[in-house]
Design a protein around this motif. Structure first.
Motif, PDB file in Angstrom:
ATOM      1  N   TYR A 127       0.821  -1.230  -0.059  1.00  0.00           N
ATOM      2  CA  TYR A 127      -0.065  -0.220   0.144  1.00  0.00           C
ATOM      3  C   TYR A 127       0.867   1.170  -0.167  1.00  0.00           C
ATOM      4  O   TYR A 127       0.409   2.242  -0.116  1.00  0.00           O
ATOM      5  CB  TYR A 127      -0.961  -0.163   1.100  1.00  0.00           C
ATOM      6  N   VAL A 153      -1.450  -0.330  -3.772  1.00  0.00           N
ATOM      7  CA  VAL A 153      -2.849  -0.800  -3.572  1.00  0.00           C
ATOM      8  C   VAL A 153      -3.598   0.207  -2.403  1.00  0.00           C
ATOM      9  O   VAL A 153      -2.576   0.636  -1.713  1.00  0.00           O
ATOM     10  CB  VAL A 153      -3.295  -2.051  -3.445  1.00  0.00           C
ATOM     11  N   PRO A 154      -4.656   0.180  -2.139  1.00  0.00           N
ATOM     12  CA  PRO A 154      -5.261   1.357  -1.029  1.00  0.00           C
ATOM     13  C   PRO A 154      -4.936   0.962   0.266  1.00  0.00           C
ATOM     14  O   PRO A 154      -4.521   1.675   1.250  1.00  0.00           O
ATOM     15  CB  PRO A 154      -6.436   1.289  -1.204  1.00  0.00           C
ATOM     16  N   SER A 155      -4.704  -0.297   0.621  1.00  0.00           N
ATOM     17  CA  SER A 155      -4.341  -0.858   1.843  1.00  0.00           C
ATOM     18  C   SER A 155      -3.778  -2.234   2.057  1.00  0.00           C
ATOM     19  O   SER A 155      -3.810  -2.635   0.956  1.00  0.00           O
ATOM     20  CB  SER A 155      -5.908  -0.798   2.544  1.00  0.00           C
ATOM     21  N   GLU A 156      -3.228  -2.391   3.133  1.00  0.00           N
ATOM     22  CA  GLU A 156      -2.860  -3.998   3.439  1.00  0.00           C
ATOM     23  C   GLU A 156      -3.794  -5.038   3.002  1.00  0.00           C
ATOM     24  O   GLU A 156      -3.517  -5.900   2.174  1.00  0.00           O
ATOM     25  CB  GLU A 156      -2.489  -3.995   4.602  1.00  0.00           C
TER      26      GLU A 156
END
Length: 292
Positions: free
Chosen positions: A128, A154-157
């Motif tokens: 992320y 990517v936006p988050s884990e």
């Protein structure tokens, strides 16, 4: 009665909420603290949101936050003036192992096939943010395999595993708390452990070193307090943690997630964080990711 505000610095589906749930269960099981506890999610900007909240609560004995290396990485990568040095490191709790993961339908059945398969070509991994552990581990593995790697942000884990399931990345590195739901559902498969020894969480999975590339990493997880927390309140927290660590809930959490107890309270934790700062500053600088 006072109420503890337990700040959770990672989003739902990431490892910090899993640790927080186990810690809360352990506190209740052992009656380690007589205060009520509530949780405050602060995972939209992991680490940064929690730090920004803690800095407003100087000396508050009822505020505590989960913390991981993002408390060091984010300040370095963004050139922030707020760092762990303005807060009160309470304790390191655990050392967490990373695992190399592919989709269940991947042609790579084990670590040796994976290393041979990525050599001399470009594959995709993700995380992320650039400069995060996923990024640094991806670069290290690609270097060891003499391969090229594209890092997909990517936006988050949790979104790392969604991206893998959807085929937008080919492989990834993660901790057991994040990957277990997908492994147990059968959509992802663990092919290597990124530690010196095999993990109790996946006892039949070899280390990456056994396959010929000795990349290892352990991620620490701990607790951070607000600035200027009085010594007596720090000692109270240490006593709570010491008692909580004896609980069946905490021991089960460690076993399920392949983690090792790494308790380090107070000043020793602060000194450890200073050494970690130096390590990340060096390696992020080598990757050309530090602000000019």
């Amino acid at each position: 009665m006072d109420t503890v505000d337990f700040i959770i610095h990672g989003p739902p589906g990431s490892a910090p909420p899993v640790l927080a749930e186990a810690l809360l269960k352990g506190v209740r099981e052992t009656a380690a603290d007589d205060r009520a506890w509530s949780t405050t999610p602060k995972g939209d900007d992991p680490g940064v949101d929690a730090m920004n909240l803690l800095i407003t609560r100087s000396g508050d004995p009822n505020s505590i936050s989960t913390c991981t290396p993002v408390f060091i990485q984010a300040p370095l990568l963004r050139g922030m003036t707020l760092t762990h040095r303005q807060l009160t490191p309470v304790a390191r709790l655990v050392a967490d192992s990373f695992f190399l993961v592919v989709r269940s339908d991947s042609p790579w059945k084990d670590a040796k096939e994976f290393l041979a398969g990525i050599a001399g070509r470009t594959t995709r991994t993700g995380g992320y943010f650039k400069g995060g552990i996923n990024h640094l581990l991806g670069l290290s593995i690609a270097e060891g395999a003499k391969a090229d790697v594209e890092f997909v942000v990517v936006p988050s884990e949790p979104a790392v595993w969604t991206a893998m399931i959807e085929g937008r990345i080919d492989w990834g590195c993660g901790v057991a708390a994040e990957i277990l739901p997908h492994v147990e559902s059968g959509v992802l498969r663990v092919i290597a452990v990124l530690s010196e020894e095999r993990s109790e969480a996946f006892p039949n999975v070899p280390t990456l070193a056994e396959a010929g590339v000795p990349v290892t990493f352990h991620l620490w997880r701990g607790l951070m307090g607000p600035p200027d927390l009085p010594e007596a309140d720090q000692k109270r927290w240490h006593a709570i943690i010491e008692k909580m660590r004896t609980s069946d809930a905490w021991k089960a959490y460690l076993a399920r997630n392949g983690q090792a107890d790494a308790f380090l309270p107070g000043r020793a934790f602060r000194d450890f964080l200073d050494r970690e700062w130096d390590w990340y500053e060096k390696h992020l600088g080598m990757a050309g990711l530090l602000p000019k």
